[in-house]
Motif scaffolding. Structure first.
Motif, PDB file in Angstrom:
ATOM      1  N   ARG A   1      50.351  38.257  31.813  1.00 24.16           N
ATOM      2  CA  ARG A   1      48.888  38.205  31.711  1.00 24.16           C
ATOM      3  C   ARG A   1      48.244  38.721  33.006  1.00 24.16           C
ATOM      4  O   ARG A   1      47.279  39.491  32.967  1.00 24.16           O
ATOM      5  CB  ARG A   1      48.479  36.752  31.461  1.00 24.16           C
TER       6      ARG A   1
ATOM      7  N   GLN B   1      48.692  42.415  33.233  1.00 23.07           N
ATOM      8  CA  GLN B   1      47.796  43.111  32.306  1.00 23.07           C
ATOM      9  C   GLN B   1      46.383  43.194  32.876  1.00 23.07           C
ATOM     10  O   GLN B   1      45.707  44.209  32.762  1.00 23.07           O
ATOM     11  CB  GLN B   1      47.795  42.365  30.974  1.00 23.07           C
TER      12      GLN B   1
ATOM     13  N   MET C   1      46.113  28.435  34.854  1.00 21.80           N
ATOM     14  CA  MET C   1      46.726  29.400  33.944  1.00 21.80           C
ATOM     15  C   MET C   1      47.871  28.771  33.169  1.00 21.80           C
ATOM     16  O   MET C   1      48.062  29.063  31.990  1.00 21.80           O
ATOM     17  CB  MET C   1      47.218  30.620  34.714  1.00 21.80           C
TER      18      MET C   1
ATOM     19  N   LEU D   1      40.551  33.052  33.639  1.00 27.70           N
ATOM     20  CA  LEU D   1      41.276  34.295  33.886  1.00 27.70           C
ATOM     21  C   LEU D   1      42.276  34.564  32.771  1.00 27.70           C
ATOM     22  O   LEU D   1      42.413  35.688  32.298  1.00 27.70           O
ATOM     23  CB  LEU D   1      42.018  34.160  35.220  1.00 27.70           C
ATOM     24  N   PHE D   2      42.948  33.530  32.347  1.00 26.50           N
ATOM     25  CA  PHE D   2      43.948  33.693  31.302  1.00 26.50           C
ATOM     26  C   PHE D   2      43.303  34.171  30.010  1.00 26.50           C
ATOM     27  O   PHE D   2      43.837  35.028  29.316  1.00 26.50           O
ATOM     28  CB  PHE D   2      44.672  32.363  31.061  1.00 26.50           C
ATOM     29  N   PHE D   3      42.166  33.625  29.689  1.00 26.75           N
ATOM     30  CA  PHE D   3      41.511  34.010  28.439  1.00 26.75           C
ATOM     31  C   PHE D   3      40.568  35.183  28.613  1.00 26.75           C
ATOM     32  O   PHE D   3      39.899  35.591  27.669  1.00 26.75           O
ATOM     33  CB  PHE D   3      40.757  32.827  27.839  1.00 26.75           C
ATOM     34  N   ASN D   4      40.466  35.700  29.837  1.00 21.96           N
ATOM     35  CA  ASN D   4      39.746  36.957  30.083  1.00 21.96           C
ATOM     36  C   ASN D   4      38.264  36.880  29.758  1.00 21.96           C
ATOM     37  O   ASN D   4      37.719  37.742  29.084  1.00 21.96           O
ATOM     38  CB  ASN D   4      40.391  38.079  29.260  1.00 21.96           C
ATOM     39  N   HIS D   5      37.599  35.838  30.209  1.00 24.72           N
ATOM     40  CA  HIS D   5      36.168  35.797  29.925  1.00 24.72           C
ATOM     41  C   HIS D   5      35.313  36.044  31.157  1.00 24.72           C
ATOM     42  O   HIS D   5      34.102  36.087  31.067  1.00 24.72           O
ATOM     43  CB  HIS D   5      35.788  34.483  29.276  1.00 24.72           C
TER      44      HIS D   5
ATOM     45  N   PHE E   1      35.553  38.794  32.847  1.00 22.02           N
ATOM     46  CA  PHE E   1      35.197  40.201  32.712  1.00 22.02           C
ATOM     47  C   PHE E   1      34.660  40.401  31.311  1.00 22.02           C
ATOM     48  O   PHE E   1      35.390  40.728  30.396  1.00 22.02           O
ATOM     49  CB  PHE E   1      36.427  41.061  32.940  1.00 22.02           C
ATOM     50  N   LYS E   2      33.374  40.162  31.156  1.00 20.33           N
ATOM     51  CA  LYS E   2      32.774  40.258  29.827  1.00 20.33           C
ATOM     52  C   LYS E   2      32.982  41.649  29.248  1.00 20.33           C
ATOM     53  O   LYS E   2      33.146  41.823  28.056  1.00 20.33           O
ATOM     54  CB  LYS E   2      31.278  39.952  29.920  1.00 20.33           C
TER      55      LYS E   2
ATOM     56  N   ILE F   1      38.277  44.918  30.922  1.00 23.64           N
ATOM     57  CA  ILE F   1      38.755  45.978  31.801  1.00 23.64           C
ATOM     58  C   ILE F   1      39.407  47.104  30.995  1.00 23.64           C
ATOM     59  O   ILE F   1      39.245  48.268  31.268  1.00 23.64           O
ATOM     60  CB  ILE F   1      39.788  45.438  32.814  1.00 23.64           C
ATOM     61  N   ASN F   2      40.145  46.701  30.000  1.00 24.46           N
ATOM     62  CA  ASN F   2      40.756  47.724  29.152  1.00 24.46           C
ATOM     63  C   ASN F   2      40.613  47.295  27.701  1.00 24.46           C
ATOM     64  O   ASN F   2      40.046  46.255  27.409  1.00 24.46           O
ATOM     65  CB  ASN F   2      42.227  47.915  29.536  1.00 24.46           C
TER      66      ASN F   2
ATOM     67  N   GLU G   1      42.840  46.317  25.663  1.00 25.34           N
ATOM     68  CA  GLU G   1      43.808  45.357  25.149  1.00 25.34           C
ATOM     69  C   GLU G   1      43.111  44.061  24.759  1.00 25.34           C
ATOM     70  O   GLU G   1      42.247  43.579  25.475  1.00 25.34           O
ATOM     71  CB  GLU G   1      44.861  45.070  26.213  1.00 25.34           C
ATOM     72  N   PRO G   2      43.496  43.498  23.617  1.00 22.82           N
ATOM     73  CA  PRO G   2      42.876  42.227  23.224  1.00 22.82           C
ATOM     74  C   PRO G   2      43.374  41.097  24.118  1.00 22.82           C
ATOM     75  O   PRO G   2      44.453  41.192  24.696  1.00 22.82           O
ATOM     76  CB  PRO G   2      43.362  42.042  21.797  1.00 22.82           C
ATOM     77  N   SER G   3      42.587  40.047  24.229  1.00 20.92           N
ATOM     78  CA  SER G   3      43.025  38.906  25.040  1.00 20.92           C
ATOM     79  C   SER G   3      44.040  38.100  24.231  1.00 20.92           C
ATOM     80  O   SER G   3      44.095  38.203  23.013  1.00 20.92           O
ATOM     81  CB  SER G   3      41.817  38.051  25.417  1.00 20.92           C
TER      82      SER G   3
END
Lengths: 140, 212
Positions: free
Chosen positions: A35, A38, A90, B165-169, B171-172, B175-176, B178-180
């Motif tokens: 993660r 990525q 995490m 960070l793990f769930f990627n929220h 960076f609304k 960044i790329n 790829e799905p979270s």
């Protein structure tokens, strides 16, 4: 006597081996390193990350068994605390994801689109619980 | 010549994965499947009723491609039907868009909030996080403190940050592409549910032959 020492050496080695293997296996299942790679697009650095985990674990072992004191300035603790916290956060997130909590919950209460709000409830709850515990309870 | 005649007599069908439909509506062919066919044939079959919803259907109906082929041959006779892709469509009967009720939602929000707060406190207690943090404080500074808040407050904030960070929220804007992990997880869960209903709601998918 030699036998006893050899036995203890073997036992220590065996338990260290299983704990180390277990830790890495756990880390792999939760998928924290992939993660992070990525997010940061540093897939090529994977071997360095592996070594970071190994060296970190060994540093923890030394700190735990030898009780060293370094006499460094206190503000370093802010960095240590923050990184340690992010790591545990995490871990927690990976664990929640591994047991499928959110998809099932969102499906049950028809909240498929607003899942972020549920995640924020858990995130804020964790921060609150953690700060509350340290500030209010202290150590007995 | 031969090729052309084969082409003219072939209907290509690809069943859609999922179809949302309101009750009292009929399932027609062009909604349930993508069709490629010669123009006159297409006109004849695209509004073909494949299934008539009844109250007994519940809110999920599986339309098998066999049923579709059967209907087409009933109407057209000798045409060849080629199927591509999934063998069935999941028809989901959507009654009316029900929004989540606010009190219910708040209840769950606070349930999660206090639940995770308590879980975390139990976890910290369980692994003796407090004494480990005191130890780290002593290692770094050489002093003793039963409440090393300098370590503990950043730790607590980092904890939340790590989850986000793990769930990627954070960076609304993503960044790329790829799905979270959560989106992948939601998708997998939906696929599991779909596979279940495809096998269990489709009466033709299982057959019991009694041999006694």
């Amino acid at each position: 006597m030699t036998i006893k020492i050899l036995m203890i050496l073997f036992l220590g080695f065996a338990s260290g081996l299983s704990v180390g293997a277990g830790y890495v296996a756990f880390l792999t299942v939760l998928g924290i390193i992939p993660r992070l790679m990525q997010l940061s697009k540093t897939m090529k650095m994977i071997h360095h990350y592996e070594w970071a985990v190994v060296i970190g674990a060994l540093a923890g072992v030394i700190a735990d068994l030898r009780d060293p004191t370094l006499g460094l300035p206190g503000f370093l603790l802010i960095f240590l605390g923050l990184t340690g916290g992010v790591f545990v956060g995490m871990l927690a997130a990976g664990l929640t994801e591994a047991v499928n909590v959110f998809p099932i919950l969102a499906k049950r209460i028809h909240l498929d689109g607003k899942i972020v709000i549920l995640i924020m409830a858990i995130v804020l709850g964790k921060i609150f619980g953690s700060i509350f515990q340290w500030v209010y309870f202290g150590h007995q | 010549m031969w090729e052309v005649s084969v082409l003219e007599k072939t209907i290509y069908i690809r069943m859609r994965h999922r179809l949302h439909i309101s009750p009292n509506e009929n399932v027609i062919l062009k909604d349930a499947a993508q069709i490629i066919a010669p123009e006159p044939v297409l006109k004849k079959i695209e509004n073909l009723i494949i299934h008539q919803l009844t109250a007994a259907d519940g809110n999920i109906v599986i339309i098998d491609v066999m049923k579709v082929i059967q209907r087409i041959t009933e109407v057209l006779g000798e045409f060849e039907v080629q199927t591509i892709g999934p063998a069935q469509t999941i028809i989901e009967v959507v009654t009316k868009k029900k929004g989540a009720s606010i009190p219910f939602f708040l209840l769950i929000w606070f349930l999660l909030f206090f639940g995770s707060a308590m879980t975390l406190m139990n976890f910290h207690d369980d692994v003796s996080m407090g004494s480990v943090q005191e130890k780290i404080y002593t290692i770094i500074t050489g002093k003793k403190d039963t409440r090393p808040l300098l370590f503990q407050i950043p730790y607590s904030v980092g904890l939340g940050l790590g989850m986000i960070l793990f769930f990627n929220h954070v960076f609304k804007k993503r960044i790329n592409d790829e799905p979270s992990p959560l989106e992948v997880e939601m998708f997998n869960y939906q696929m599991d549910l779909d596979n279940y209903v495809i096998l269990h709601e489709n009466k033709e998918s299982m057959k019991h032959v009694h041999d006694d």
